[in-house]
Design a protein around this motif. Structure first.
Motif, short mmCIF file in Angstrom:
data_model
loop_
_atom_site.label_atom_id
_atom_site.label_comp_id
_atom_site.label_asym_id
_atom_site.label_seq_id
_atom_site.Cartn_x
_atom_site.Cartn_y
_atom_site.Cartn_z
N ALA A 141 0.83 -1.21 0.00
CA ALA A 141 0.00 0.00 0.00
C ALA A 141 0.86 1.25 0.00
O ALA A 141 0.63 2.20 -0.76
CB ALA A 141 -0.94 -0.02 1.20
N VAL A 142 1.89 1.27 0.85
CA VAL A 142 2.78 2.45 0.90
C VAL A 142 3.55 2.59 -0.39
O VAL A 142 3.70 3.70 -0.94
CB VAL A 142 3.75 2.33 2.10
N ALA A 143 4.05 1.47 -0.93
CA ALA A 143 4.85 1.51 -2.16
C ALA A 143 4.01 1.98 -3.35
O ALA A 143 4.51 2.67 -4.24
CB ALA A 143 5.44 0.14 -2.44
N GLU A 144 2.74 1.64 -3.37
CA GLU A 144 1.88 2.05 -4.48
C GLU A 144 1.40 3.48 -4.33
O GLU A 144 1.27 4.21 -5.33
CB GLU A 144 0.68 1.09 -4.59
N GLU A 145 1.17 3.90 -3.10
CA GLU A 145 0.70 5.27 -2.87
C GLU A 145 1.85 6.26 -2.78
O GLU A 145 1.67 7.47 -3.04
CB GLU A 145 -0.11 5.33 -1.56
N LEU A 146 3.06 5.75 -2.41
CA LEU A 146 4.22 6.60 -2.14
C LEU A 146 3.85 7.73 -1.18
O LEU A 146 4.28 8.86 -1.31
CB LEU A 146 4.79 7.17 -3.45
N SER A 147 3.05 7.33 -0.19
CA SER A 147 2.62 8.27 0.84
C SER A 147 2.09 7.46 2.01
O SER A 147 1.18 6.63 1.83
CB SER A 147 1.52 9.20 0.30
N ARG B 277 12.68 8.02 2.87
CA ARG B 277 11.67 8.92 3.40
C ARG B 277 12.27 10.30 3.62
O ARG B 277 13.38 10.43 4.14
CB ARG B 277 11.13 8.40 4.73
N THR B 278 11.53 11.30 3.23
CA THR B 278 11.83 12.67 3.62
C THR B 278 10.54 13.26 4.16
O THR B 278 9.49 12.60 4.15
CB THR B 278 12.32 13.50 2.41
N LYS B 279 10.59 14.47 4.63
CA LYS B 279 9.37 15.10 5.15
C LYS B 279 8.33 15.30 4.06
O LYS B 279 7.13 15.38 4.33
CB LYS B 279 9.71 16.43 5.81
N ARG B 280 8.80 15.38 2.81
CA ARG B 280 7.86 15.70 1.72
C ARG B 280 7.60 14.53 0.77
O ARG B 280 6.67 14.60 -0.03
CB ARG B 280 8.41 16.87 0.90
N SER B 281 8.40 13.49 0.82
CA SER B 281 8.22 12.43 -0.18
C SER B 281 8.63 11.08 0.36
O SER B 281 9.35 10.95 1.34
CB SER B 281 9.03 12.75 -1.43
N VAL B 282 8.13 10.05 -0.34
CA VAL B 282 8.49 8.66 -0.08
C VAL B 282 8.86 8.05 -1.43
O VAL B 282 8.13 8.23 -2.41
CB VAL B 282 7.33 7.87 0.55
#
Length: 303
Positions: free
Chosen positions: A12-18, A51-56
């Motif tokens: 889910a995280v890998a597909e949403e990148l969020s 991970r950064t504060k703005r992106s995955v």
């Protein structure tokens, strides 16, 4: 070691990148989701996400793991579907036997057609077999279900088998077209006491053979059986050739053979049972689904 839940979370995280969108998709709060992904990475000893504060973003190992995780989850879903289908009787194998005469009765093709529609993943293994050998094959575990023409001859066998009646099928007399009674609406067996008869050998088809002898004896004569045919449909060729008369189930009149006429018998015992048989202790889902299908598609008694 990671579990399936962690794989679903990671996908889910890998597909949403969020993490935020993945948490919404999973109906989960974000902190537990982050903890599960961290635990997964620790188990693998590999960083899967940058991970950064703005992106995955996926790392290279993360992209490889995503592909593998999808395959694993797809296999799990497939296994779950197959298990559920098997439990409901919609997959597996069913070994089914039938007598040749049953193949002319609408109950069998209708049941097989309907069963193939509702349980296409059940592999049917069909074989022709006379009634008595079917009972033996059922008790020996060689077949699972059979279309039979009689009840077991021995009480011991009857205790190990379960029969569900489908039809009490009338018997007809097949006569050569030139026979004086071929155009009759019905007749009594005593009226043809002097005619020759053709039949299957008793050692192969005792049910129909014995019924002919029983009906004839009650009509006051012993039938003169002058010719035999291995299969019931083969009897009709002998009848057409004028070699004798044949007692056949009513469903055989669907066989339109030149030179053969069918006349009903005036005798309340001129019938042949049609039943489906299985082992009494066999409760496999595929079998139960098949028996239910037979019951739903069975035609009304008497064709």
């Amino acid at each position: 070691m990671f579990d399936l839940r962690q794989l679903r979370y990671f996908v889910a995280v890998a597909e949403e990148l969020s993490f935020t969108r993945a948490a919404l998709r999973l109906h989960l709060s974000q902190p537990p989701l982050s903890q599960q992904i961290q635990s997964l990475e620790q188990d693998l000893g590999v960083r899967l996400l940058e991970r950064t504060k703005r992106s995955v973003a996926l790392t290279e190992p993360g992209r490889i793991f995503l592909e593998q995780a999808r395959q694993i989850l797809a296999k799990v879903d497939e296994a779950r579907s197959q298990v559920v289908a098997a439990a409901a009787g919609y997959s597996g194998q069913l070994r089914l036997a039938y007598t040749v005469s049953v193949s002319f009765h609408p109950a069998m093709p209708q049941a097989l057609l309907r069963f193939g529609q509702i349980a296409p993943n059940v592999r049917l293994q069909l074989s022709e077999m006379y009634t008595e050998p079917q009972f033996a094959a059922l008790l020996a575990g060689q077949i699972d279900v059979g279309f039979v023409r009689d009840e077991p001859a021995h009480a011991q066998d009857a205790r190990g088998l379960r029969l569900s009646m489908i039809d009490r099928e009338p018997l007809l007399l097949a006569l050569p077209a030139g026979h004086p009674m071929a155009s009759r609406d019905s007749l009594r067996l005593a009226e043809v006491a002097g005619d020759a008869f053709v039949s299957q050998p008793r050692e192969l088809a005792s049910t129909l053979y014995d019924r002919l002898v029983k009906l004839a004896t009650r009509a006051g004569f012993q039938p003169s059986i002058t010719q035999h045919a291995q299969q019931i449909n083969g009897l009709l060729a002998l009848v057409a050739a004028g070699l004798g008369l044949a007692l056949v189930p009513a469903s055989m009149r669907t066989v339109r053979l030149a030179g053969v006429c069918y006349v009903p018998l005036e005798d309340p015992d001129a019938y042949l049972l049609l039943a489906v048989a299985c082992r009494a202790d066999d409760h496999s889902p595929a079998l139960q689904q098949f028996l239910a299908t037979v019951a739903e598609t069975a035609v009304a008694p008497g064709l």
